[in-house]
Scaffold this motif. Structure first.
Motif, PDB file in Angstrom:
ATOM      1  N   GLU A  36       0.859  -1.177   0.000  1.00  0.00           N
ATOM      2  CA  GLU A  36       0.000   0.000   0.000  1.00  0.00           C
ATOM      3  C   GLU A  36       0.901   1.234   0.000  1.00  0.00           C
ATOM      4  N   ALA A 214      -5.484   1.457  -6.596  1.00  0.00           N
ATOM      5  CA  ALA A 214      -6.494   1.346  -5.538  1.00  0.00           C
ATOM      6  C   ALA A 214      -6.694   2.678  -4.812  1.00  0.00           C
ATOM      7  N   SER A 244     -12.119  -3.506  -2.831  1.00  0.00           N
ATOM      8  CA  SER A 244     -11.147  -2.411  -2.698  1.00  0.00           C
ATOM      9  C   SER A 244     -11.818  -1.055  -2.472  1.00  0.00           C
ATOM     10  N   LYS A 248     -11.201   1.697   0.595  1.00  0.00           N
ATOM     11  CA  LYS A 248     -10.597   3.007   0.315  1.00  0.00           C
ATOM     12  C   LYS A 248     -11.516   4.157   0.708  1.00  0.00           C
ATOM     13  N   ASP A 310      -9.421  -8.014  -2.065  1.00  0.00           N
ATOM     14  CA  ASP A 310      -9.454  -7.238  -0.820  1.00  0.00           C
ATOM     15  C   ASP A 310     -10.597  -7.675   0.100  1.00  0.00           C
TER      16      ASP A 310
END
Ligand SMILES: *Cc1c(COP(=O)(O)O)cnc(C)c1O
Ligand SMILES: [Zn+2]
Length: 420
Positions: A36, A214, A244, A248, A310
């Motif tokens: 990430e 992402a 995802s 987020k 995810d």
């Protein structure tokens, strides 16, 4: 620091925290954990204020310090800042005090939230020197990579399951991209793409470029907070493919509250899937931390990922925020599409029908309280999935061009609806 990295510090493993250079790489060499982007929040806090954001153009790039590009974005500079619609008529139908629709069905240029992730991934790909971009897609991603690559003069290879809706296929072909139809499910498309990415020096937006890609989804959450008048919504309902986007949006709320851009108020994030592909919501409802892979069978093809990358983290976000997971049948998806269209004049694709259908269920179950406020994330446009609703939304009433025939037709309608 020899190279300009913008406000990024490194790629960081979500599992062990090991740091890696900001290259086109996505897994930790030690534990295979996903990487990430890590940011220099101390520096960002000094420069990013509400005033500064408000003075910038109405695109997703107004939050650029929190997006993973080193310099000026070069691809998709007009993407984002889609409407947040106060949905009073839908609220009345679902029985909730306050409801908002974040409408990425009209995102520029390919009418889905995927334009956000693609503009970030391709801008970063250009920074890293790639000439060919690629993706494994359930449809909308292929459309967006094809269009944005065309506009940026990049070569594009997009890989899709062969049985996608015609609207999604045409929307990839028209831009001149190399469209590869794979005889198999998305998970097989994805596996093949991982092999190809290991062999060719291409920027696969959702494979080797995934850490950057992402992050683009956060912009949907930043916009929601700004458009609500700089606050975090109590409830957010998000449809999930890989899961995802859901994680987020959560991260966007964490970042804005950590930076003091919004007040830190509690929030719940709810995940929505189709019953025909519900690995994440099935696990959530069973109280499990891990999902069981599935073979998808649903009209919501954009969400048909049986092994969601995810999924584990999406389950964690729902658990941490006190959110819920729920799923709906194909008929409930169509009903959701119609309900949104009839109450708010917004035509969403199947994924939007999933979000609306799940919101309806969660409100009826009391998991979203009737006296609360919720945001529904509508992620794609209904014109691309006409196949799913054709034959389920009535038919035109055909007459000859004669006033007499028209009045005969009107005589069947309710008198109070015919104002003279
Ligand atoms: C890809 C997609 C999603 C979900 O994306 P994930 O981030 O993989 O969960 C939702 N809606 C639409 C229309 C999509 O195309
Ligand atoms: Zn690791």
């Amino acid at each position: 620091m020899s190279q300009n990295q913008g406000f990024m510090k490194a790629l960081k493993c979500r599992e062990c925290g090991r740091e890696y250079p900001l290259a086109a790489t996505h897994v930790c060499e030690f534990d295979f954990g996903p990487l990430e982007v890590a940011y220099d929040y101390d520096r960002i806090k000094k420069v990013l204020t509400r005033d500064k954001i408000e003075a910038r153009p109405h695109t997703m790039w107004r939050y650029r310090e929190l997006l993973p590009v080193a310099g000026e974005p070069t691809v998709g500079r007009q993407v984002g800042y889609t409407p947040l619609v106060k949905a009073d008529r839908l609220a009345a139908r679902l029985g909730i005090r306050e409801l908002w629709v974040k409408n990425d069905a009209v995102n520029y240029p390919t009418l889905s939230f995927k334009d956000r992730v693609v503009s970030v991934a391709l801008s970063r790909s250009v920074e890293l020197g790639f000439k060919t971009v690629a993706c494994a897609s359930t449809g909308n991603l292929a459309n967006s990579v094809a269009a944005n690559a065309a506009a940026a003069g990049l070569n594009a290879y997009v890989f899709i399951p062969q049985d996608l809706e015609l609207g999604k296929v045409i929307n990839s072909l028209i831009y001149g991209a190399n469209v590869i139809g794979i005889k198999g499910h998305y998970d097989e498309v994805n596996r093949l793409c991982a092999e190809i990415a290991g062999k060719y020096q291409w920027a696969f937006v959702n494979v080797n470029m995934r850490p950057y890609y992402a992050e683009g989804s956060k912009s949907m959450g930043f916009e929601i907070q700004e458009q609500l008048g700089w606050r975090i919504p109590e409830h957010t309902v998000v449809c999930m493919a890989s899961g995802s986007l859901l994680t987020k949006i959560h991260k966007s709320y964490q970042e804005f509250s950590k930076l003091g851009i919004v007040g830190e108020t509690p929030w719940k994030i709810h995940g929505a899937q189709a019953g025909g592909c519900n690995p994440i919501t099935q696990a959530q409802k069973a109280g499990l931390d891990f999902f069981k892979p599935q073979k998808p069978n649903t009209i919501a093809k954009s969400l048909a990922i049986g092994t969601p990358a995810d999924g584990f983290y999406a389950l964690k976000v729902m658990k941490e925020t006190g959110g819920h997971g729920e799923d709906v049948t194909d008929d409930e998806i169509r009903e959701g599409i119609r309900l949104l269209a009839e109450t708010e004049g917004i035509f969403a694709e199947t994924a939007g029908g999933v979000t609306v259908g799940v919101a309806k269920k969660l409100i009826a179950q009391g998991k979203i309280a009737r006296d609360s406020s919720a945001v529904l994330c509508i992620t794609g446009n209904g014109l691309k999935t006409l196949d799913a609703v054709a034959g389920h939304c009535g038919a035109t009433r055909d007459i000859r061009p004669s006033l007499r025939e028209f009045e005969a037709l009107l005589s069947h309608d309710k008198p109070e609806l015919i104002s003279t």
